[in-house]
Design an enzyme around this catalytic site. Structure first.
Site, PDB file in Angstrom:
ATOM      1  N   HIS A 168      -2.962  24.758 -19.504  1.00  0.00           N
ATOM      2  CA  HIS A 168      -3.819  25.915 -19.311  1.00  0.00           C
ATOM      3  C   HIS A 168      -3.069  27.015 -18.580  1.00  0.00           C
ATOM      4  O   HIS A 168      -2.140  26.741 -17.810  1.00  0.00           O
ATOM      5  CB  HIS A 168      -5.060  25.554 -18.467  1.00  0.00           C
ATOM      6  CG  HIS A 168      -6.135  24.841 -19.213  1.00  0.00           C
ATOM      7  ND1 HIS A 168      -6.738  23.702 -18.746  1.00  0.00           N
ATOM      8  CD2 HIS A 168      -6.750  25.120 -20.403  1.00  0.00           C
ATOM      9  CE1 HIS A 168      -7.663  23.290 -19.601  1.00  0.00           C
ATOM     10  NE2 HIS A 168      -7.686  24.146 -20.613  1.00  0.00           N
ATOM     11  N   CYS A 255      -9.949  23.384 -11.626  1.00  0.00           N
ATOM     12  CA  CYS A 255     -10.681  22.680 -12.676  1.00  0.00           C
ATOM     13  C   CYS A 255     -11.977  22.059 -12.185  1.00  0.00           C
ATOM     14  O   CYS A 255     -12.920  21.872 -12.953  1.00  0.00           O
ATOM     15  CB  CYS A 255      -9.812  21.560 -13.256  1.00  0.00           C
ATOM     16  SG  CYS A 255      -8.120  22.016 -13.667  1.00  0.00           S
TER      17      CYS A 255
END
Length: 265
Positions: A168, A255
């Site tokens: 990511h 996250c």
């Protein structure tokens, strides 16, 4: 000076469930230890709460092993919440599970309807713009739909490229304050942060680029002493959180939560 990008009144987290041992991972370094993961998660929640924020901790979703990583399911801004459309088929329904939670807080939730895909982990919101990196989980069509949704709120969306081999965009960066970004050398070298003040992670400590600024704290994963010392010397109040088990599933500080200040009614 405004700091809507890191001053928050709320956060949403979700406890890891027993199924977390079946979570996705790019490299298999062993299954996470659930009990240790729960201890780390509790420390994480306590750190968020210590800033005075309201933290909602949701029960595990055993049918979704990766659902502890709630950030991928939504983008929460002061003006509204948007349910994402995760780029991994096994995670796509996580956004539908998160939407009612956010509806209780915001009243209404917008949605990325597709056909594009977008994960929250690829989105970095600064004071002046929203940076989104294309990756294996986020494509240009998803970014275009996000751009359309946030345009009425005055946001500019800039599409970038997540480095090859990086899961990511925010695996390699995080916001530290209005003008400062913590980044790996490989991401900063692309020039994507031109105009910002960039602090680089120490060599060999690249995983700690995924930290978060939450009100007065910088939450940083344990085990990166050189970068920690650098941030403390820069004047940041650093809180160290164990991340060994989330890390086995490519997870980090950002996250594990949705961080936001919803509109006041």
């Amino acid at each position: 000076m405004s700091s809507r990008s890191y001053n928050f009144t709320h956060a949403v987290t979700r406890k890891p469930g027993e199924s977390v041992t079946d979570g996705l991972r790019t490299v298999d370094t062993g299954a996470p230890d659930l009990q240790l993961f729960l201890e780390h998660h509790a420390d994480y929640v306590s750190a968020l709460e210590s800033t005075g924020a309201t933290v909602v901790t949701l029960d595990p979703l055993e049918e979704f092993p990766d659902s502890v990583f709630v950030e991928d399911a939504a983008l929460c801004l002061p003006e509204g919440a948007i349910a994402m459309r995760p780029g991994t088929p096994s995670r796509m329904d996580e956004a539908d599970k998160m939407a009612p939670v956010l509806e209780d807080i915001y009243g209404k939730v917008h949605r990325i309807s597709g056909p594009g895909f977008i994960d929250g982990g690829d989105i970095l919101t600064t004071e002046s713009e929203i940076l989104v990196g294309t990756s294996a989980r986020t494509d240009s069509a998803g970014i275009d739909e996000l751009r359309t949704l946030v345009a009425p709120w005055g946001y500019t969306v800039r599409e970038l490229q997540t480095p090859e081999g990086v899961l990511h965009f925010k695996t390699d960066c995080s916001l530290l304050d209005n003008k400062t970004i913590l980044s790996t050398s490989r991401l900063a070298a692309t020039g994507c942060f031109d105009g910002y003040r960039v602090l680089l992670t120490a060599k060999g400590e690249e995983p700690c680029a995924n930290s978060i600024r939450f009100n007065n704290l910088v939450l940083m994963p344990a085990g990166f002493p050189k970068t920690e010392a650098m941030l403390r010397a820069e004047g940041y109040e650093v809180r160290i959180i164990g991340n060994s088990e989330a890390g086995k599933l490519d997870g980090g500080m950002s996250c594990l939560s949705l961080r936001f200040s919803p509109p006041s009614n």
